[in-house]
Design a protein around this motif. Structure first.
Motif, PDB file in Angstrom:
ATOM      1  N   LYS A  66       0.853  -1.178   0.000  1.00  0.00           N
ATOM      2  CA  LYS A  66       0.000   0.000   0.000  1.00  0.00           C
ATOM      3  C   LYS A  66       0.894   1.234   0.000  1.00  0.00           C
ATOM      4  N   ARG A  67       0.385   2.298  -0.624  1.00  0.00           N
ATOM      5  CA  ARG A  67       1.205   3.476  -0.906  1.00  0.00           C
ATOM      6  C   ARG A  67       1.917   4.020   0.329  1.00  0.00           C
ATOM      7  N   TYR A  68       1.183   4.243   1.407  1.00  0.00           N
ATOM      8  CA  TYR A  68       1.794   4.848   2.591  1.00  0.00           C
ATOM      9  C   TYR A  68       2.778   3.891   3.261  1.00  0.00           C
ATOM     10  N   ASP A  69       2.471   2.603   3.241  1.00  0.00           N
ATOM     11  CA  ASP A  69       3.406   1.620   3.793  1.00  0.00           C
ATOM     12  C   ASP A  69       4.715   1.635   3.014  1.00  0.00           C
ATOM     13  N   GLY A  70       4.619   1.816   1.687  1.00  0.00           N
ATOM     14  CA  GLY A  70       5.815   1.886   0.862  1.00  0.00           C
ATOM     15  C   GLY A  70       6.677   3.089   1.208  1.00  0.00           C
ATOM     16  N   VAL A  71       6.034   4.239   1.415  1.00  0.00           N
ATOM     17  CA  VAL A  71       6.769   5.447   1.788  1.00  0.00           C
ATOM     18  C   VAL A  71       7.499   5.220   3.116  1.00  0.00           C
ATOM     19  N   ALA A  72       6.782   4.723   4.103  1.00  0.00           N
ATOM     20  CA  ALA A  72       7.372   4.517   5.429  1.00  0.00           C
ATOM     21  C   ALA A  72       8.518   3.511   5.371  1.00  0.00           C
ATOM     22  N   SER A  73       8.329   2.430   4.603  1.00  0.00           N
ATOM     23  CA  SER A  73       9.358   1.401   4.485  1.00  0.00           C
ATOM     24  C   SER A  73      10.616   1.953   3.837  1.00  0.00           C
ATOM     25  N   LEU A  74      10.444   2.731   2.774  1.00  0.00           N
ATOM     26  CA  LEU A  74      11.598   3.304   2.079  1.00  0.00           C
ATOM     27  C   LEU A  74      12.347   4.281   2.981  1.00  0.00           C
ATOM     28  N   LEU A  75      11.636   5.184   3.633  1.00  0.00           N
ATOM     29  CA  LEU A  75      12.294   6.157   4.512  1.00  0.00           C
ATOM     30  C   LEU A  75      12.989   5.467   5.680  1.00  0.00           C
ATOM     31  N   ARG A  76      12.361   4.418   6.185  1.00  0.00           N
ATOM     32  CA  ARG A  76      12.960   3.672   7.294  1.00  0.00           C
ATOM     33  C   ARG A  76      14.288   3.042   6.878  1.00  0.00           C
ATOM     34  N   SER A  77      14.380   2.668   5.595  1.00  0.00           N
ATOM     35  CA  SER A  77      15.634   2.080   5.112  1.00  0.00           C
ATOM     36  C   SER A  77      16.776   3.085   5.147  1.00  0.00           C
ATOM     37  N   ARG A  78      16.442   4.378   5.222  1.00  0.00           N
ATOM     38  CA  ARG A  78      17.451   5.441   5.323  1.00  0.00           C
ATOM     39  C   ARG A  78      17.486   6.045   6.723  1.00  0.00           C
ATOM     40  N   ASN A  79      16.871   5.322   7.685  1.00  0.00           N
ATOM     41  CA  ASN A  79      16.829   5.780   9.083  1.00  0.00           C
ATOM     42  C   ASN A  79      16.145   7.137   9.216  1.00  0.00           C
ATOM     43  N   VAL A  80      15.103   7.343   8.411  1.00  0.00           N
ATOM     44  CA  VAL A  80      14.330   8.588   8.456  1.00  0.00           C
ATOM     45  C   VAL A  80      12.928   8.267   8.953  1.00  0.00           C
ATOM     46  N   GLU A  81      12.505   8.934   9.995  1.00  0.00           N
ATOM     47  CA  GLU A  81      11.151   8.779  10.531  1.00  0.00           C
ATOM     48  C   GLU A  81      10.467  10.146  10.499  1.00  0.00           C
ATOM     49  N   ILE A  82       9.270  10.205   9.928  1.00  0.00           N
ATOM     50  CA  ILE A  82       8.494  11.437   9.883  1.00  0.00           C
ATOM     51  C   ILE A  82       7.077  11.132  10.344  1.00  0.00           C
ATOM     52  N   PRO A  83       6.283  12.150  10.689  1.00  0.00           N
ATOM     53  CA  PRO A  83       4.896  11.890  11.095  1.00  0.00           C
ATOM     54  C   PRO A  83       4.118  11.162  10.007  1.00  0.00           C
ATOM     55  N   TRP A  84       3.203  10.296  10.441  1.00  0.00           N
ATOM     56  CA  TRP A  84       2.387   9.550   9.471  1.00  0.00           C
ATOM     57  C   TRP A  84       1.406  10.482   8.771  1.00  0.00           C
ATOM     58  N   GLY A  85       0.773  11.370   9.520  1.00  0.00           N
ATOM     59  CA  GLY A  85      -0.234  12.247   8.946  1.00  0.00           C
ATOM     60  C   GLY A  85      -1.558  11.536   8.751  1.00  0.00           C
ATOM     61  N   THR A  86      -2.383  12.073   7.854  1.00  0.00           N
ATOM     62  CA  THR A  86      -3.694  11.477   7.561  1.00  0.00           C
ATOM     63  C   THR A  86      -3.879  11.403   6.062  1.00  0.00           C
ATOM     64  N   VAL A  87      -4.844  10.579   5.624  1.00  0.00           N
ATOM     65  CA  VAL A  87      -5.060  10.386   4.186  1.00  0.00           C
ATOM     66  C   VAL A  87      -5.446  11.687   3.489  1.00  0.00           C
ATOM     67  N   GLY A  88      -5.962  12.656   4.229  1.00  0.00           N
ATOM     68  CA  GLY A  88      -6.360  13.926   3.627  1.00  0.00           C
ATOM     69  C   GLY A  88      -5.247  14.954   3.564  1.00  0.00           C
ATOM     70  N   ASP A  89      -4.013  14.565   3.901  1.00  0.00           N
ATOM     71  CA  ASP A  89      -2.905  15.520   3.893  1.00  0.00           C
ATOM     72  C   ASP A  89      -2.675  16.112   2.507  1.00  0.00           C
ATOM     73  N   ASP A  90      -2.311  17.392   2.490  1.00  0.00           N
ATOM     74  CA  ASP A  90      -1.925  18.041   1.243  1.00  0.00           C
ATOM     75  C   ASP A  90      -0.725  17.315   0.642  1.00  0.00           C
ATOM     76  N   PRO A  91      -0.683  17.154  -0.693  1.00  0.00           N
ATOM     77  CA  PRO A  91       0.450  16.459  -1.315  1.00  0.00           C
ATOM     78  C   PRO A  91       1.816  17.081  -1.010  1.00  0.00           C
ATOM     79  N   GLU A  92       1.824  18.326  -0.595  1.00  0.00           N
ATOM     80  CA  GLU A  92       3.103  18.961  -0.263  1.00  0.00           C
ATOM     81  C   GLU A  92       3.471  18.815   1.209  1.00  0.00           C
ATOM     82  N   ALA A  93       2.616  18.161   1.981  1.00  0.00           N
ATOM     83  CA  ALA A  93       2.898  17.989   3.412  1.00  0.00           C
ATOM     84  C   ALA A  93       4.076  17.043   3.614  1.00  0.00           C
ATOM     85  N   ASP A  94       4.917  17.342   4.587  1.00  0.00           N
ATOM     86  CA  ASP A  94       6.073  16.504   4.897  1.00  0.00           C
ATOM     87  C   ASP A  94       5.685  15.416   5.885  1.00  0.00           C
ATOM     88  N   THR A  95       4.752  14.582   5.455  1.00  0.00           N
ATOM     89  CA  THR A  95       4.296  13.433   6.222  1.00  0.00           C
ATOM     90  C   THR A  95       4.316  12.222   5.300  1.00  0.00           C
TER      91      THR A  95
END
Length: 245
Positions: A66-95
Motif C-alpha cells: 500500500k502506498r503509505y506503507d511503501g513510503v514509510a518502508s523506504l524512509l525507514r531504510s534510510r533511518n528517516v522517521e516522519i509523522p504519518w499524517g492522515t489520508v487527507g494531507d496536502d500532497p506537499e505535506a512533509d508526512t
C-alpha cells in the motif's frame, strides 16, 4: 493441477485465478516507478537523504505494498522517521501520507495523459480463462486499480476487485501479509488451495503464499526469479503468454 506441455500448470483447470494488476496485467508498474522516482528524488534532495533512491529500492521497499506503507518502508531504510499524517494531507505535506499523496498526483496525471493498455500476453490469457469459465479477480495494493482497469478496457473480466481502497476501508494489512489475497478468495468463493495467484512483486507472492494458495505464479518484470521463488512463488515466468497453448 495438470501440467501443460511446457511443464507449467494449466490455469484453465484452476478453481479461480487472482491477478495482481500493476506489472502483471498492465505495464502501470513502469508509471508507478517513474512517479516514485520523481517524488523521492525531490524529497531526498530537499532533505539531504543518502544514498540516492534507485530502482532496487522500489523493488525492495515499495513494490506491491500500500502506498503509505511503501513510503514509510523506504524512509525507514534510510533511518528517516516522519509523522504519518492522515489520508487527507496536502500532497506537499512533509508526512508519510503527504508524500504518498504527492506520488498519486504524479501517477494520475501520467495515466490521464498517456492512457494504458494491458500486456498482450496477459490479455490473451484472461480472454482464454474467461472462455473456459474460470472465475477471475484482481488483488492490488493500488488505490487506482479501478481507474487503471477501466482505462485498459479489462474491468469486465473480473468479478471481484480487492484493491487499496478496499484494504483501507476494511483495515486489511498490506502485502506481504495474507489479508488481501485471503479476502479476495473468500469473495470469489474458492479455497485458496485450489486457486492460482499471479504476482510480480516479492511482497505479493509472499502474501499469496501466506494465504495458502496452491499455485503462486511469479511474473518476473524486474524483481528477479530467485527473489520471487524465495518469497513464495511456486513457478516463475517472464510473461503470461507462456501459459497459452
Amino acid at each position: 493441477m495438470p501440467d501443460t506441455s511446457a511443464g507449467l500448470p494449466d490455469l484453465r483447470q484452476a478453481a479461480a485465478v487472482l491477478f495482481d494488476l500493476d506489472g502483471v496485467l498492465t505495464p502501470t508498474a513502469e508509471v508507478h516507478m517513474h512517479a516514485w522516482q520523481a517524488v523521492f528524488d525531490q524529497v531526498f534532495t530537499l532533505w539531504g537523504i543518502t544514498p540516492p533512491y534507485t530502482d532496487e529500492d522500489y523493488f525492495a521497499y515499495v513494490d506491491g505494498k500500500k502506498r503509505y506503507d511503501g513510503v514509510a518502508s523506504l524512509l525507514r531504510s534510510r533511518n528517516v522517521e516522519i509523522p504519518w499524517g492522515t489520508v487527507g494531507d496536502d500532497p506537499e505535506a512533509d508526512t508519510v501520507c503527504g508524500i504518498g499523496n504527492r506520488k498519486n498526483v504524479a501517477f494520475s496525471e501520467a495515466l490521464r495523459r498517456d492512457g494504458i493498455a494491458p500486456y498482450p500476453g496477459s490479455l490473451a490469457l484472461i480472454e482464454q480463462l474467461r472462455s473456459a469459465g474460470v472465475p477471475l479477480a484482481v488483488v492490488s495494493s493500488s488505490k487506482n486499480a479501478e481507474e487503471v482497469l477501466a482505462s485498459a478496457g479489462i474491468r469486465d473480466f473480473f468479478t471481484v476487485v480487492v484493491d487499496g481502497v478496499v484494504a483501507e476501508r476494511e483495515q486489511l494489512a498490506s502485502k506481504p501479509a495474507a489479508d488481501v489475497f485471503r479476502v479476495a478468495a473468500e469473495r470469489i468463493g474458492v479455497d485458496p488451495a485450489d486457486a492460482v495467484a499471479v504476482e510480480d512483486a516479492t511482497s505479493g507472492v509472499a502474501s499469496a503464499a501466506a494465504a495458502g494458495y496452491g499455485t503462486v505464479v511469479g511474473v518476473d518484470r524486474g524483481a528477479g526469479s530467485e527473489a520471487l521463488l524465495a518469497n513464495g512463488a511456486t513457478v516463475v515466468v517472464d510473461d503470461l503468454d507462456r501459459f497459452l497453448p
